[in-house]
Design a protein around this motif. Structure first.
Motif, PDB file in Angstrom:
ATOM      1  N   PRO A 153      -4.056  14.200  -0.421  1.00  0.00           N
ATOM      2  CA  PRO A 153      -4.552  14.873   1.409  1.00  0.00           C
ATOM      3  C   PRO A 153      -4.574  13.468   1.661  1.00  0.00           C
ATOM      4  CG  PRO A 153      -6.414  14.621  -0.750  1.00  0.00           C
ATOM      5  CD  PRO A 153      -5.231  13.616  -0.818  1.00  0.00           C
ATOM      6  N   GLY A 154      -3.145  14.012   3.159  1.00  0.00           N
ATOM      7  CA  GLY A 154      -3.332  12.887   4.164  1.00  0.00           C
ATOM      8  C   GLY A 154      -2.060  11.754   3.745  1.00  0.00           C
ATOM      9  N   GLY A 155      -1.866  12.091   2.528  1.00  0.00           N
ATOM     10  CA  GLY A 155      -0.739  10.801   2.292  1.00  0.00           C
ATOM     11  C   GLY A 155       0.450  10.618   2.984  1.00  0.00           C
ATOM     12  N   LEU A 156       0.814  11.847   3.626  1.00  0.00           N
ATOM     13  CA  LEU A 156       1.996  11.639   4.696  1.00  0.00           C
ATOM     14  C   LEU A 156       2.091  11.090   6.604  1.00  0.00           C
ATOM     15  CD1 LEU A 156       4.300  12.671   6.015  1.00  0.00           C
ATOM     16  CD2 LEU A 156       4.116  14.407   6.783  1.00  0.00           C
ATOM     17  N   GLU A 157       0.379  11.050   6.673  1.00  0.00           N
ATOM     18  CA  GLU A 157      -0.557  10.466   7.311  1.00  0.00           C
ATOM     19  C   GLU A 157      -0.021   8.235   7.424  1.00  0.00           C
ATOM     20  OE1 GLU A 157      -3.663  12.383   9.318  1.00  0.00           O
ATOM     21  OE2 GLU A 157      -2.598  14.229   9.795  1.00  0.00           O
ATOM     22  N   LEU A 158      -0.982   8.835   6.280  1.00  0.00           N
ATOM     23  CA  LEU A 158      -1.268   7.097   5.971  1.00  0.00           C
ATOM     24  C   LEU A 158       0.075   6.911   5.434  1.00  0.00           C
ATOM     25  CD1 LEU A 158      -3.408   7.525   2.963  1.00  0.00           C
ATOM     26  CD2 LEU A 158      -4.359   6.526   5.297  1.00  0.00           C
ATOM     27  N   THR A 159       0.843   7.331   4.900  1.00  0.00           N
ATOM     28  CA  THR A 159       2.371   6.400   5.454  1.00  0.00           C
ATOM     29  C   THR A 159       3.207   6.226   6.197  1.00  0.00           C
ATOM     30  OG1 THR A 159       3.127   7.367   2.908  1.00  0.00           O
ATOM     31  CG2 THR A 159       4.469   6.717   4.148  1.00  0.00           C
ATOM     32  N   GLU A 160       2.864   7.455   7.161  1.00  0.00           N
ATOM     33  CA  GLU A 160       3.575   7.023   8.317  1.00  0.00           C
ATOM     34  C   GLU A 160       2.459   5.927   9.154  1.00  0.00           C
ATOM     35  OE1 GLU A 160       2.755  10.660  10.746  1.00  0.00           O
ATOM     36  OE2 GLU A 160       4.912  11.491   9.908  1.00  0.00           O
ATOM     37  N   VAL A 161       1.617   5.919   9.282  1.00  0.00           N
ATOM     38  CA  VAL A 161       1.070   5.208   9.859  1.00  0.00           C
ATOM     39  C   VAL A 161       1.356   3.224   9.208  1.00  0.00           C
ATOM     40  CG1 VAL A 161      -1.399   3.798  10.658  1.00  0.00           C
ATOM     41  CG2 VAL A 161      -0.934   6.308  11.088  1.00  0.00           C
ATOM     42  N   THR A 220       0.991  -1.515  -0.114  1.00  0.00           N
ATOM     43  CA  THR A 220       0.201   0.390  -0.059  1.00  0.00           C
ATOM     44  C   THR A 220       0.976   0.679   0.301  1.00  0.00           C
ATOM     45  OG1 THR A 220      -1.897  -1.150   1.543  1.00  0.00           O
ATOM     46  CG2 THR A 220      -1.744   0.609   1.309  1.00  0.00           C
ATOM     47  N   ILE A 221       2.234   1.622   0.833  1.00  0.00           N
ATOM     48  CA  ILE A 221       3.063   1.965   0.191  1.00  0.00           C
ATOM     49  C   ILE A 221       3.746   2.759  -0.571  1.00  0.00           C
ATOM     50  CG2 ILE A 221       4.592   3.399   1.708  1.00  0.00           C
ATOM     51  CD1 ILE A 221       4.781   1.504   4.502  1.00  0.00           C
ATOM     52  N   MET A 222       4.207   1.200  -1.283  1.00  0.00           N
ATOM     53  CA  MET A 222       4.495   1.279  -2.988  1.00  0.00           C
ATOM     54  C   MET A 222       3.116   2.430  -3.520  1.00  0.00           C
ATOM     55  SD  MET A 222       5.177  -1.671  -5.340  1.00  0.00           S
ATOM     56  CE  MET A 222       3.599  -2.001  -5.534  1.00  0.00           C
ATOM     57  N   TRP A 223       2.462   1.766  -3.252  1.00  0.00           N
ATOM     58  CA  TRP A 223       1.222   2.630  -4.466  1.00  0.00           C
ATOM     59  C   TRP A 223       0.681   4.356  -4.322  1.00  0.00           C
ATOM     60  CZ3 TRP A 223      -0.065   0.984  -8.839  1.00  0.00           C
ATOM     61  CH2 TRP A 223      -0.048  -0.300  -9.609  1.00  0.00           C
ATOM     62  N   LEU A 224       1.008   4.194  -2.484  1.00  0.00           N
ATOM     63  CA  LEU A 224       0.038   5.290  -2.486  1.00  0.00           C
ATOM     64  C   LEU A 224       1.505   6.738  -2.963  1.00  0.00           C
ATOM     65  CD1 LEU A 224      -1.251   7.367  -0.217  1.00  0.00           C
ATOM     66  CD2 LEU A 224      -0.124   6.382   1.713  1.00  0.00           C
ATOM     67  N   THR A 225       2.614   6.064  -2.699  1.00  0.00           N
ATOM     68  CA  THR A 225       3.528   6.613  -3.368  1.00  0.00           C
ATOM     69  C   THR A 225       3.620   7.297  -4.628  1.00  0.00           C
ATOM     70  OG1 THR A 225       5.641   5.900  -1.252  1.00  0.00           O
ATOM     71  CG2 THR A 225       6.140   7.067  -3.223  1.00  0.00           C
ATOM     72  N   LEU A 226       3.306   6.050  -5.366  1.00  0.00           N
ATOM     73  CA  LEU A 226       3.537   6.459  -7.025  1.00  0.00           C
ATOM     74  C   LEU A 226       3.014   6.522  -7.095  1.00  0.00           C
ATOM     75  CD1 LEU A 226       3.951   5.405  -9.597  1.00  0.00           C
ATOM     76  CD2 LEU A 226       1.828   3.724  -9.211  1.00  0.00           C
TER      77      LEU A 226
END
Length: 165
Positions: free
Chosen positions: A43-51, A23-29
């Motif tokens: 929106p909120g990508g950094l928070e999602l990545t941290e969690v 999920t982190i991979m796809w979110l980053t892409l």
């Protein structure tokens, strides 16, 4: 029994970690593509990545412990007799089990406080308590792995004794 436990760890904590990393991979892409071509990030990508990083790290801990893949300082091991190594290994497993168990307990207390205060992430307003409870649960599982190794020492590569792994 130990093969069943390892399968259970792989299909639970290992799968959780793998899915979070995927999920982190796809979110980053998607985030980088959105910034580059559309001038808008997730929106909120950094928070999602941290969690999700918390899930990856804490989800991997039980498997890392099970496989004995922690960083080990063993440059003096060839000087220590085998009977002392056995005692040393069990003592290290006991200290590790106690430490992980203590950390799990502290995280349960922290999660309860997060739940009582209604703490959330800044941007997306996700509750932090379930993440802390998940962390505590995964630390507890890691503690149980180390406690199991106190009584059933694992068989490691190049090891003549033990029998768990």
């Amino acid at each position: 029994m130990f093969q069943t436990f390892e399968k259970l760890l792989r299909w639970s904590t290992g799968l959780i970690s793998a899915m979070a990393l995927f999920t982190i991979m796809w979110l980053t892409l998607i985030d980088v593509t959105g910034r580059k071509f559309f001038d808008h990030s997730v929106p909120g990508g950094l928070e999602l990545t941290e969690v999700l990083m918390v899930v990856v790290i804490f989800g991997a801990l039980p498997l890392v412990s099970w496989r004995g893949e922690h960083v080990v300082f063993d440059s003096l091991d060839h000087l220590i007799p085998d009977w002392i190594k056995g005692i040393q290994d069990r003592l290290v497993e006991l200290v590790s089990a106690t430490t992980f168990g203590g950390l799990a307990w502290l995280l349960v207390l922290r999660a309860q406080r997060f739940a009582e205060y209604g703490d959330t992430t800044v941007y997306l307003q996700f509750s932090i308590a379930p993440v802390a409870w998940l962390m505590a649960g995964l630390l507890f599982i890691t503690a149980m792995v180390h406690l199991l190794f106190v009584f059933f020492p694992p068989r490691r590569a190049g090891d003549d004794q033990g029998g768990a792994v």
